[in-house]
Write a protein that holds these residues in place. Structure first.
Motif, PDB file in Angstrom:
ATOM      1  N   GLY A  43     -54.290  -1.432 -16.157  1.00 32.75           N
ATOM      2  CA  GLY A  43     -52.880  -1.239 -16.459  1.00 32.75           C
ATOM      3  C   GLY A  43     -52.597  -1.259 -17.951  1.00 32.75           C
ATOM      4  N   ASN A  44     -51.334  -1.516 -18.287  1.00 31.43           N
ATOM      5  CA  ASN A  44     -50.912  -1.480 -19.690  1.00 31.43           C
ATOM      6  C   ASN A  44     -50.974  -2.872 -20.322  1.00 31.43           C
ATOM      7  N   LEU A  45     -51.438  -2.896 -21.577  1.00 33.72           N
ATOM      8  CA  LEU A  45     -51.448  -4.115 -22.383  1.00 33.72           C
ATOM      9  C   LEU A  45     -50.612  -3.870 -23.633  1.00 33.72           C
ATOM     10  N   THR A  46     -49.821  -4.864 -24.002  1.00 31.14           N
ATOM     11  CA  THR A  46     -48.929  -4.726 -25.162  1.00 31.14           C
ATOM     12  C   THR A  46     -49.545  -5.405 -26.385  1.00 31.14           C
ATOM     13  N   ILE A  47     -49.580  -4.690 -27.489  1.00 38.52           N
ATOM     14  CA  ILE A  47     -50.175  -5.236 -28.706  1.00 38.52           C
ATOM     15  C   ILE A  47     -49.171  -6.179 -29.373  1.00 38.52           C
ATOM     16  N   THR A  48     -49.590  -7.439 -29.488  1.00 37.40           N
ATOM     17  CA  THR A  48     -48.700  -8.469 -30.046  1.00 37.40           C
ATOM     18  C   THR A  48     -49.209  -9.030 -31.377  1.00 37.40           C
ATOM     19  N   GLY A  49     -50.324  -8.530 -31.838  1.00 39.76           N
ATOM     20  CA  GLY A  49     -50.830  -9.026 -33.115  1.00 39.76           C
ATOM     21  C   GLY A  49     -51.946  -8.141 -33.650  1.00 39.76           C
ATOM     22  N   ILE A  50     -52.056  -8.101 -34.983  1.00 41.43           N
ATOM     23  CA  ILE A  50     -53.126  -7.344 -35.646  1.00 41.43           C
ATOM     24  C   ILE A  50     -53.912  -8.338 -36.506  1.00 41.43           C
ATOM     25  N   ILE A  51     -55.190  -8.449 -36.244  1.00 42.02           N
ATOM     26  CA  ILE A  51     -56.041  -9.371 -37.006  1.00 42.02           C
ATOM     27  C   ILE A  51     -56.661  -8.644 -38.197  1.00 42.02           C
ATOM     28  N   ASP A  52     -56.632  -9.305 -39.351  1.00 42.71           N
ATOM     29  CA  ASP A  52     -57.251  -8.739 -40.553  1.00 42.71           C
ATOM     30  C   ASP A  52     -58.755  -9.010 -40.489  1.00 42.71           C
ATOM     31  N   ASP A  53     -59.488  -8.106 -39.869  1.00 41.58           N
ATOM     32  CA  ASP A  53     -60.914  -8.358 -39.640  1.00 41.58           C
ATOM     33  C   ASP A  53     -61.757  -8.200 -40.901  1.00 41.58           C
ATOM     34  N   GLN A  54     -61.168  -7.767 -42.016  1.00 40.10           N
ATOM     35  CA  GLN A  54     -61.908  -7.671 -43.276  1.00 40.10           C
ATOM     36  C   GLN A  54     -61.760  -8.940 -44.116  1.00 40.10           C
ATOM     37  N   ALA A  55     -60.929  -9.876 -43.648  1.00 41.92           N
ATOM     38  CA  ALA A  55     -60.619 -11.049 -44.471  1.00 41.92           C
ATOM     39  C   ALA A  55     -61.442 -12.275 -44.114  1.00 41.92           C
ATOM     40  N   TYR A  56     -62.342 -12.176 -43.165  1.00 41.64           N
ATOM     41  CA  TYR A  56     -63.097 -13.357 -42.752  1.00 41.64           C
ATOM     42  C   TYR A  56     -64.473 -12.936 -42.251  1.00 41.64           C
ATOM     43  N   ARG A  57     -65.342 -13.940 -42.170  1.00 44.11           N
ATOM     44  CA  ARG A  57     -66.652 -13.762 -41.533  1.00 44.11           C
ATOM     45  C   ARG A  57     -66.821 -14.907 -40.548  1.00 44.11           C
ATOM     46  N   SER A  58     -67.132 -14.574 -39.323  1.00 44.86           N
ATOM     47  CA  SER A  58     -67.187 -15.599 -38.284  1.00 44.86           C
ATOM     48  C   SER A  58     -68.334 -15.321 -37.326  1.00 44.86           C
ATOM     49  N   HIS A  59     -68.794 -16.379 -36.654  1.00 41.19           N
ATOM     50  CA  HIS A  59     -69.813 -16.194 -35.616  1.00 41.19           C
ATOM     51  C   HIS A  59     -69.212 -15.474 -34.416  1.00 41.19           C
ATOM     52  N   LEU A  60     -67.885 -15.454 -34.310  1.00 37.59           N
ATOM     53  CA  LEU A  60     -67.210 -14.736 -33.220  1.00 37.59           C
ATOM     54  C   LEU A  60     -66.917 -13.303 -33.658  1.00 37.59           C
ATOM     55  N   LYS A  61     -67.502 -12.346 -32.962  1.00 36.86           N
ATOM     56  CA  LYS A  61     -67.240 -10.928 -33.234  1.00 36.86           C
ATOM     57  C   LYS A  61     -66.408 -10.365 -32.087  1.00 36.86           C
ATOM     58  N   PHE A  62     -65.340  -9.698 -32.413  1.00 38.83           N
ATOM     59  CA  PHE A  62     -64.536  -9.075 -31.350  1.00 38.83           C
ATOM     60  C   PHE A  62     -63.628  -8.017 -31.951  1.00 38.83           C
ATOM     61  N   ASP A  63     -63.299  -7.053 -31.114  1.00 37.40           N
ATOM     62  CA  ASP A  63     -62.316  -6.032 -31.487  1.00 37.40           C
ATOM     63  C   ASP A  63     -60.928  -6.426 -31.024  1.00 37.40           C
ATOM     64  N   ALA A  64     -60.893  -7.198 -29.936  1.00 31.02           N
ATOM     65  CA  ALA A  64     -59.586  -7.502 -29.335  1.00 31.02           C
ATOM     66  C   ALA A  64     -59.635  -8.825 -28.591  1.00 31.02           C
ATOM     67  N   LEU A  65     -58.453  -9.436 -28.481  1.00 27.71           N
ATOM     68  CA  LEU A  65     -58.279 -10.652 -27.676  1.00 27.71           C
ATOM     69  C   LEU A  65     -57.117 -10.408 -26.726  1.00 27.71           C
ATOM     70  N   ALA A  66     -57.358 -10.604 -25.447  1.00 30.46           N
ATOM     71  CA  ALA A  66     -56.272 -10.486 -24.471  1.00 30.46           C
ATOM     72  C   ALA A  66     -55.828 -11.892 -24.079  1.00 30.46           C
ATOM     73  N   SER A  67     -54.561 -12.040 -23.767  1.00 23.43           N
ATOM     74  CA  SER A  67     -54.048 -13.366 -23.407  1.00 23.43           C
ATOM     75  C   SER A  67     -54.676 -13.830 -22.094  1.00 23.43           C
ATOM     76  N   ALA A  68     -55.055 -15.112 -22.059  1.00 26.18           N
ATOM     77  CA  ALA A  68     -55.661 -15.661 -20.836  1.00 26.18           C
ATOM     78  C   ALA A  68     -54.667 -15.689 -19.687  1.00 26.18           C
ATOM     79  N   THR A  69     -53.363 -15.619 -19.999  1.00 28.79           N
ATOM     80  CA  THR A  69     -52.359 -15.587 -18.930  1.00 28.79           C
ATOM     81  C   THR A  69     -52.410 -14.275 -18.148  1.00 28.79           C
ATOM     82  N   THR A  70     -53.200 -13.311 -18.633  1.00 30.84           N
ATOM     83  CA  THR A  70     -53.403 -12.050 -17.897  1.00 30.84           C
ATOM     84  C   THR A  70     -54.362 -12.255 -16.725  1.00 30.84           C
ATOM     85  N   LEU A  71     -55.195 -13.279 -16.829  1.00 31.02           N
ATOM     86  CA  LEU A  71     -56.282 -13.454 -15.859  1.00 31.02           C
ATOM     87  C   LEU A  71     -55.810 -13.641 -14.410  1.00 31.02           C
ATOM     88  N   PRO A  72     -54.771 -14.445 -14.133  1.00 30.27           N
ATOM     89  CA  PRO A  72     -54.387 -14.639 -12.714  1.00 30.27           C
ATOM     90  C   PRO A  72     -54.127 -13.329 -11.978  1.00 30.27           C
TER      91      PRO A  72
END
Length: 891
Positions: free
Chosen positions: A267-296
């Motif tokens: 279905g449809n997901l609404t974009i609620t935030g833009i992460i500045d992926d050039q401003a940090y370096r992390s062990h977590l790599k991802f393109d997107a994060l979906a809200s866990a409240t979508t899971l149910p």
């Protein structure tokens, strides 16, 4: 009270400080001048500003020429002494150019390797330094049994339960795997890979948002945060915030190229935030994060499994906690012991489960763990690389020490005269130490150049595609380089300075000042050690290279030549097969779930008919009816084709699987019916010859394999094309792709190249060990060159006498080279058995290994001997060819 006492006085602490640092004769005069300026300033400025200027004026007096000597005022000024050391050091380096060049280049080569390790560590330590109060931020990791590997993932239920039961936790966040698919906006689609994140994720870990509210971005169901890079790909320069995208899940994840599930509309997901992926370096790599409240909703639709109450499922979630102020790791680990006992004590098989805390700054670099969120080098690899680099550096330091001590005779008179004129042993020692530090500083400059070359080479290695090391030369890195060079200079110079400075003036000014027998023996041992290590590196690099060639030439049991692999990217495989089947130059097309022998596997279990409640594990691969014929897999029994009416449940197995199921001959397996662990029955349709389905590095034996048909699982087309006009054929295939799917780019690769790519990590190892071998050989040869140069210089007059008495050039060369040849031969004899044993040991633990015999060691020894003889020969021939008249004039 008199008039003078009523005048405002400057602060006394600057004067007291200066008393401890400056010479008394200067201090009295200078402090009086500064105090006068203070009173003058009082007439023009406020008291506060006058006091501030007074402190500044005192600070300006901290000049090297005014400082006290470390040894007392009766000695020369320390700064002046160091200036003198520096000048003499530079003069000596310029005077003995050859020895200086050998030392500088040798040290630079070795230091560049060590600096590269430092640069890698600086790069890795830059990860996850953007979080607030990072010392309070931990990841919860789990260990199913005390002796098992640690998992970076833990149960999803921990994130919700742990903060409720223990008040030491300020905030918590949980990431769940499972978000990976395609986001579509106005007929444009991009791939997104990431996680489901709980609503406090951005409060716990401070990933920077360019747009959106971090407090609410993950609060509502169907919310999506995407990286700035992906936002630009999908929306261009238009703001993505508030836009809705249609999301099709494809089972993609961060660590794999292709997914393992058919496309599914979420279905449809609404974009609620833009992460500045050039401003940090992390062990977590991802393109997107979906809200866990979508899971149910996804749980109810049976699109994802509900893990919220499944404590035994510790494979899919990452849990993070931020501790309250004043709470440390010890308190958290104590809480986790109690928590684990309560939650896992009654779960069968997980009674000994252990949860522990890992600070977020200890993740990269850190210990090796299962289910890590990204590729990275574990800490033990840095230890191994550091040991190798230390060996190389030690060889260069040995060279410096050897040459410095060997040159003692040349500099004997200089030392003697300095001592006669009153120089102390400490002064002589400082002189040699200063020269050593100057040499390493010059080597540092050259090492930075070599490091730049090495860095550019490393960034092109295959492994860096996954490690993503950037290796920026930051100010921190340069500061560490400087400290490292300073330390190297002290270590390299300490022994020569102590040995040379202890000589008595009378010995220094007579012929008694020369390296004694014990010292020479020590130098010979060090030279032999260098040559022995060089042989080890030479042979090891040859063995690894032979292994790489062996893998490239490996017979997989199928024909991958001229086969293009094309990812389906959620397209209908049958439609593409039909469209591409009509392209001129295409000989055959098949489809499969994954490419054999490229690292992806799947499994099924069949009931063991001879043992109750036992199952036989088989690797399973879903393919279409043309797959085996397209790859030229040989048929042994039954049918090679899964007929359309049976293919949904029948399988074709390989010869190893037939034997595993208890059949002596392949034909006996055809027609038998087996029950899976899930209870369904499957007939065996045919048996094919063994072909390689797993990575060569994984195991020696061919795995038992079952091929079955399930078109929903297909991810690749295998297109066999004619050997001629392939570029034109590929263009026509691209046109056919565009006619079916104008949204996605046409992606293809040659299958044989894909197989070769799986072994590129070995080529990386060859490159690294080969470079270390090159450095080891160069440093060892430089050591030989230095000692040969020194020895031939000492024996120039002897050579002249020998030639006058009738000795030929070759006889002289033999006399001069004899001892060095003995050194090289001794090193070979000493190192060869050890080299063979070490390489034999690691090779025996490697699946599908190449042949290795003593002939490889002999070839390495011949290379080392040749290089050693060439190095020695440059000096011995030069002296042997001198005119005897010139030799006898030499002093």
């Amino acid at each position: 009270m008199n008039e003078f006492q009523e005048l405002p006085q400057p602060p006394q602490w600057p004067y007291e400080c200066l008393k401890k640092l400056l010479r008394a004769d200067f201090l009295e005069e200078l402090s009086g001048d500064v105090e006068e300026r203070f009173h003058e300033n009082l007439t023009r400025h406020s008291m506060t500003k006058a006091r501030r200027l007074y402190v500044l004026d005192n600070f300006k007096l901290l000049r090297p020429q005014f400082f006290k000597s470390l040894g007392g005022d009766h000695q020369l000024n320390s700064f002046g002494m160091f200036q003198n050391y520096f000048k003499i050091g530079i003069r000596n380096i310029l005077k003995y150019r050859l020895f200086s060049a050998i030392n500088i280049f040798g040290l630079a080569a070795a230091m560049s390797v060590c600096m590269f390790i430092i640069l890698m560590l600086v790069d890795q330590k830059s990860y996850d330094n953007f979080h607030q109060e990072e010392k309070q931020l931990y990841r919860i990791v789990g260990q199913p049994e005390p002796s098992s590997n640690t998992y970076a993932t833990t149960s999803y239920a921990i994130g919700e339960t742990l903060p409720l039961e223990y008040g030491i936790i300020d905030q918590s966040a949980t990431l769940r795997r499972g978000l990976g698919g395609e986001a579509t906006y106005e007929q444009k689609a991009i791939e997104l890979r990431g996680y489901f994140a709980t609503k406090d994720f951005l409060a716990c870990l401070q990933f920077p948002l360019i747009e959106g509210d971090p407090n609410t971005a993950l609060e509502k169901p169907n919310s999506l945060i995407i990286s700035q890079t992906k936002a630009k790909q999908l929306f261009g320069e238009v703001s993505a915030l508030g836009k809705s995208v249609q999301f099709h899940d494809r089972g993609l994840n961060i660590l794999e190229d292709e997914g393992d599930t058919p496309p599914e509309d979420w279905g449809n997901l609404t974009i609620t935030g833009i992460i500045d992926d050039q401003a940090y370096r992390s062990h977590l790599k991802f393109d997107a994060l979906a809200s866990a409240t979508t899971l149910p909703a996804l749980h109810r639709a049976e699109m994802l499994t509900d893990l919220s109450k499944r404590w035994e499922s510790y494979y899919s979630s990452y849990n993070y906690v931020r501790l309250k102020e004043g709470i440390g790791e010890h308190e958290l680990n104590n809480a986790l012991v109690s928590f684990t006992k309560n939650k896992y004590g009654a779960i069968e098989g997980l009674e000994e489960f252990v949860l522990s805390a890992q600070n977020i700054r200890d993740i990269t670099p850190g210990p090796i763990m299962n289910n890590e969120s990204s590729f990275r080098l574990p800490m033990f690899i840095y230890y191994i690389l550091s040991i190798l680099a230390a060996i190389i550096l030690l060889m260069a330091v040995i060279n410096y020490t050897n040459l410095s001590v060997a040159r003692s005779l040349i500099r004997a008179k200089e030392i003697g005269i300095r001592k006669v004129n009153g120089a102390s042993r400490k002064a002589i020692a400082f002189q040699f130490l200063t020269e050593s530090i100057i040499t390493t500083m010059l080597a540092l400059v050259l090492a930075v150049v070599l490091l730049s070359v090495m860095k550019n080479g490393f960034l092109t290695l295959w492994a860096n595609k996954y490690l993503q090391l950037e290796l920026d030369l930051s100010p921190v890195a340069f500061l560490l380089f400087f400290l490292f060079a300073l330390m190297t200079g002290v270590v390299a110079g300490i022994y020569p300075s102590l040995v040379l400075s202890r000589k008595r003036p009378v010995d220094a000014l007579t012929s008694h000042f020369s390296p004694n027998k014990k010292s020479w023996n020590a130098q010979k041992i060090l030279n032999v050690s260098q040559l022995a290590v060089s042989l080890l590196f030479i042979v090891s690099s040859m063995v690894v290279y032979n292994q790489f060639r062996h893998y490239l030439a490996f017979e997989y049991g199928f024909n991958a030549e001229n086969v293009l692999t094309i990812p389906l990217q959620s397209n209908d495989w049958q439609q593409l097969k039909t469209e591409m089947g009509g392209v001129s130059g295409v000989e055959m097309i098949s489809a499969c779930e994954y490419l054999p022998a490229t690292g992806i596997t799947d499994h099924m279990e069949l009931e063991d008919k001879n043992r109750d409640d036992e199952y036989i594990n088989l690797q399973v691969m879903r393919v279409d009816e043309s797959f085996l014929e397209n790859l030229g897999v040989r048929q042994l029994a039954g049918s090679p084709i899964l007929a359309s009416d049976e293919r949904s449940r029948s399988v074709i197995i390989n010869e190893t699987a037939a034997k595993k199921l208890g059949f002596e001959h392949a034909s006996e397996a055809v027609g038998t019916i087996w029950k899976t662990k899930q209870g369904s029955e499957i007939p065996i349709k045919g048996v094919v010859a063994d072909f390689r389905s797993t990575l060569l590095i994984n195991e020696d034996e061919t795995r038992p394999l079952a091929l079955t048909y399930r078109q929903e699982a297909f991810n690749f087309l295998n297109v066999r094309i004619a050997g001629n006009n392939q570029p034109q054929t590929i263009k026509r295939l691209e046109a056919a792709w565009k006619s079916v799917d104008p949204k996605h780019p046409f992606i293809y690769a040659y299958f044989d190249q894909e197989l070769a790519n799986t072994n590129l990590f070995i080529l990386d190892i060859v490159t690294i060990i080969g470079y270390l071998a090159f450095l080891a050989i160069v440093i060892a040869c430089l050591g030989l060159l230095g000692l040969a140069t020194y020895t031939t210089q000492r024996r120039t007059k002897e050579v002249g006498v020998r030639k006058v008495l009738g000795a030929g050039e070759w006889q002289v060369v033999l006399v001069l080279s004899r001892n060095f040849i003995k050194l090289v031969l001794f090193a070979v004899i000493l190192s060869a058995p050890l080299t063979y044993f070490i390489n034999r040991f690691w090779l025996d633990h490697l699946p599908n290994r190449a042949d290795f015999s003593i002939s490889t060691v002999i070839l390495g020894a011949v290379i080392l001997l040749t290089l050693g003889l060439l190095t020695i020969g440059t000096q011995t021939f030069r002296i042997a060819r001198l005119n005897p008249v010139m030799s006898l004039k030499d002093e």
